[in-house]
Design an enzyme around this catalytic site. Structure first.
Site, PDB file in Angstrom:
ATOM      1  N   ARG A  57       0.825  -1.211   0.000  1.00 44.12           N
ATOM      2  CA  ARG A  57       0.000   0.000   0.000  1.00 44.12           C
ATOM      3  C   ARG A  57       0.858   1.260   0.000  1.00 44.12           C
ATOM      4  O   ARG A  57       0.499   2.277  -0.586  1.00 44.12           O
ATOM      5  CB  ARG A  57      -0.933   0.000   1.220  1.00 44.12           C
ATOM      6  CG  ARG A  57      -1.672   1.323   1.446  1.00 44.12           C
ATOM      7  CD  ARG A  57      -2.737   1.200   2.521  1.00 44.12           C
ATOM      8  NE  ARG A  57      -2.230   0.621   3.745  1.00 44.12           N
ATOM      9  CZ  ARG A  57      -1.550   1.300   4.685  1.00 44.12           C
ATOM     10  NH1 ARG A  57      -1.292   2.584   4.522  1.00 44.12           N
ATOM     11  NH2 ARG A  57      -1.136   0.701   5.775  1.00 44.12           N
ATOM     12  N   TYR A  62     -17.178  17.003 -15.599  1.00 40.66           N
ATOM     13  CA  TYR A  62     -17.563  15.597 -15.723  1.00 40.66           C
ATOM     14  C   TYR A  62     -18.581  15.210 -14.646  1.00 40.66           C
ATOM     15  O   TYR A  62     -18.446  15.597 -13.485  1.00 40.66           O
ATOM     16  CB  TYR A  62     -16.305  14.731 -15.613  1.00 40.66           C
ATOM     17  CG  TYR A  62     -16.537  13.266 -15.382  1.00 40.66           C
ATOM     18  CD1 TYR A  62     -17.300  12.518 -16.278  1.00 40.66           C
ATOM     19  CD2 TYR A  62     -15.987  12.609 -14.295  1.00 40.66           C
ATOM     20  CE1 TYR A  62     -17.523  11.166 -16.068  1.00 40.66           C
ATOM     21  CE2 TYR A  62     -16.187  11.259 -14.078  1.00 40.66           C
ATOM     22  CZ  TYR A  62     -16.952  10.540 -14.976  1.00 40.66           C
ATOM     23  OH  TYR A  62     -17.162   9.209 -14.755  1.00 40.66           O
ATOM     24  N   ASP A  80      -8.028  18.658 -14.683  1.00 43.39           N
ATOM     25  CA  ASP A  80      -8.362  17.331 -15.181  1.00 43.39           C
ATOM     26  C   ASP A  80      -7.905  17.289 -16.634  1.00 43.39           C
ATOM     27  O   ASP A  80      -8.522  17.890 -17.512  1.00 43.39           O
ATOM     28  CB  ASP A  80      -9.872  17.090 -15.067  1.00 43.39           C
ATOM     29  CG  ASP A  80     -10.283  15.699 -15.540  1.00 43.39           C
ATOM     30  OD1 ASP A  80      -9.515  15.052 -16.277  1.00 43.39           O
ATOM     31  OD2 ASP A  80     -11.394  15.264 -15.183  1.00 43.39           O
TER      32      ASP A  80
END
Length: 392
Positions: free
Chosen positions: A51, A103, A176
């Site tokens: 992780r 989005y 983005d």
């Protein structure tokens, strides 16, 4: 020659730190181990737990960070996980200014979840309207979320203008960059603090992975992102990191072909009598064409259009297509068609969709690697099924 000064086509092959413990491999190995051995109590190996860090993930992260001209990157389980990671940078009860037409998944995350769990508030404005941008700023504004081009109407944002405003007021900026990829646009060069991608799209490029990535412009932000990534654990697994890195190797040649195809298709559609409007910033007639030339390499590989037809008439148009596939995603080697009203922006209300210009006759095309003549012939087959005048 320094790799930083080499051409993009060379960088996508060699950028980052792609060596692994098997350092004579021509491509980084997929390291699946969840834990790594410490040789002694005093040993401090590069990797301890999956992780926290993984060699395959690091190879991919370092590559995309260099391609975006950033200081570091964190690979996340999805594009929305990457967006959520960015929002974790903000203190409770923060205000975010968001590009209008963002989005649908980003809208849903901010409005339906973060507003309730962390007190996040949002204001949606056209970021090219600097007066509206200034009027929307509050004392607790901590982030400006820029999507350029927007999905699906491909409206651009003048990135340097927004970053100049943000710096003057101590506000973070995030772009983005999914629709462009670092091949087509590198926002950090225009002063942006963070760049986010849904790697499921052009970075992977083959419709076979789910992933997201956030690139930080400076070391401090990267350190904070690394800490958040480790804490919440929404990391990308080694198999998908491998696929994303493999996809990057062909990003240059894929985007060259897809964007070239898209421009030719946009020009074809712009002259078609059954098309009401075409949205593609690479067209000379597009109102933001000059901005496109300043901050993008091309008009991109997505073309949106409004047909002279209603929802009932559009269905047989789509059903007649044999190359374009009806799908929710974009950016793959295969060409896709999307009905934004009922698919990508389905979570918005009818009023919200219409307010954004997302009408039922709007279609989004993600242009693939097929021969452009075949794609145009496929669209022509669909047009045959449309009425010559708008169906009421």
């Amino acid at each position: 020659m320094s790799l930083n000064k080499s051409n993009f086509s060379t960088q996508v092959i060699h950028a980052g730190e792609q060596s692994t413990y098997a350092d004579n491999t021509i491509f980084p190995a997929i390291v699946t181990s969840s834990s790594f051995i410490k040789r002694s109590l005093d040993d401090n190996p590069d990797y301890a737990y999956g992780r926290v860090g993984n060699p395959t993930r690091h190879a991919y992260e370092s590559c995309i960070a260099q391609l975006e001209h950033g200081l570091g990157a964190v690979a996340c389980a999805s594009g929305l996980a990457a967006t959520a990671t960015v929002l974790e940078l903000l203190p409770k009860d923060s205000h975010v200014i968001v590009m209008a037409g963002v989005y649908g998944g980003t809208f849903r995350l901010m409005e339906d979840y973060r507003s309730k769990t962390s007190g996040l508030t949002t204001t949606y404005v056209d970021l090219n309207d600097l007066e509206a941008l200034a009027a929307s700023r509050r004392d607790n504004t901590r982030l400006i979320w820029i999507e350029t081009p927007t999905n699906p109407l491909l409206q651009l944002v003048d990135i340097p203008c927004v970053t100049e405003f943000a710096r003057a007021h101590g506000i973070l900026t995030c772009v983005d960059n999914t629709f462009c990829s670092p091949w087509n646009q590198r926002p950090i060069e225009h002063g942006v603090d963070l760049v986010m991608h849904s790697a499921s799209k052009y970075i992977g490029g083959h419709s076979d992975l789910i992933g997201g990535v956030v690139v930080a412009a400076d070391e401090q932000l990267f350190t904070r992102l690394r800490g958040i990534s480790m804490a919440i654990g929404a990391v990308q697994g080694p198999f998908d990191c491998y696929l994303a890195l493999r996809g990057l190797k062909t990003l240059d040649v894929r985007m060259e072909r897809q964007c070239s195809n898209a421009l030719q298709i946009a020009r074809y559609l712009n002259q078609h009598p059954q098309v009401e409007a075409v949205y593609y910033p690479g067209l000379e007639s597009h109102p933001q064409h000059e901005l496109c030339k300043r901050q993008m390499r091309s008009g991109g590989a997505v073309v949106s259009l409004k047909l002279k037809a209603n929802r009932k008439a559009i269905a047989p148009f789509i059903e007649k297509l044999s190359i374009f596939v009806l799908a929710d995603s974009l950016g793959g080697v295969e060409s896709m068609i999307n009905h934004s009203y009922s698919m990508s922006h389905n979570s918005l209300s009818h009023e919200q969709k219409i307010g954004l210009g997302i009408s039922e006759n709007l279609i989004r095309l993600s242009i693939g690697l097929e021969h452009v003549d075949d794609l145009i012939a496929d669209l022509n087959a669909g047009f045959v099924r449309l009425p010559t005048t708008n169906v009421e």
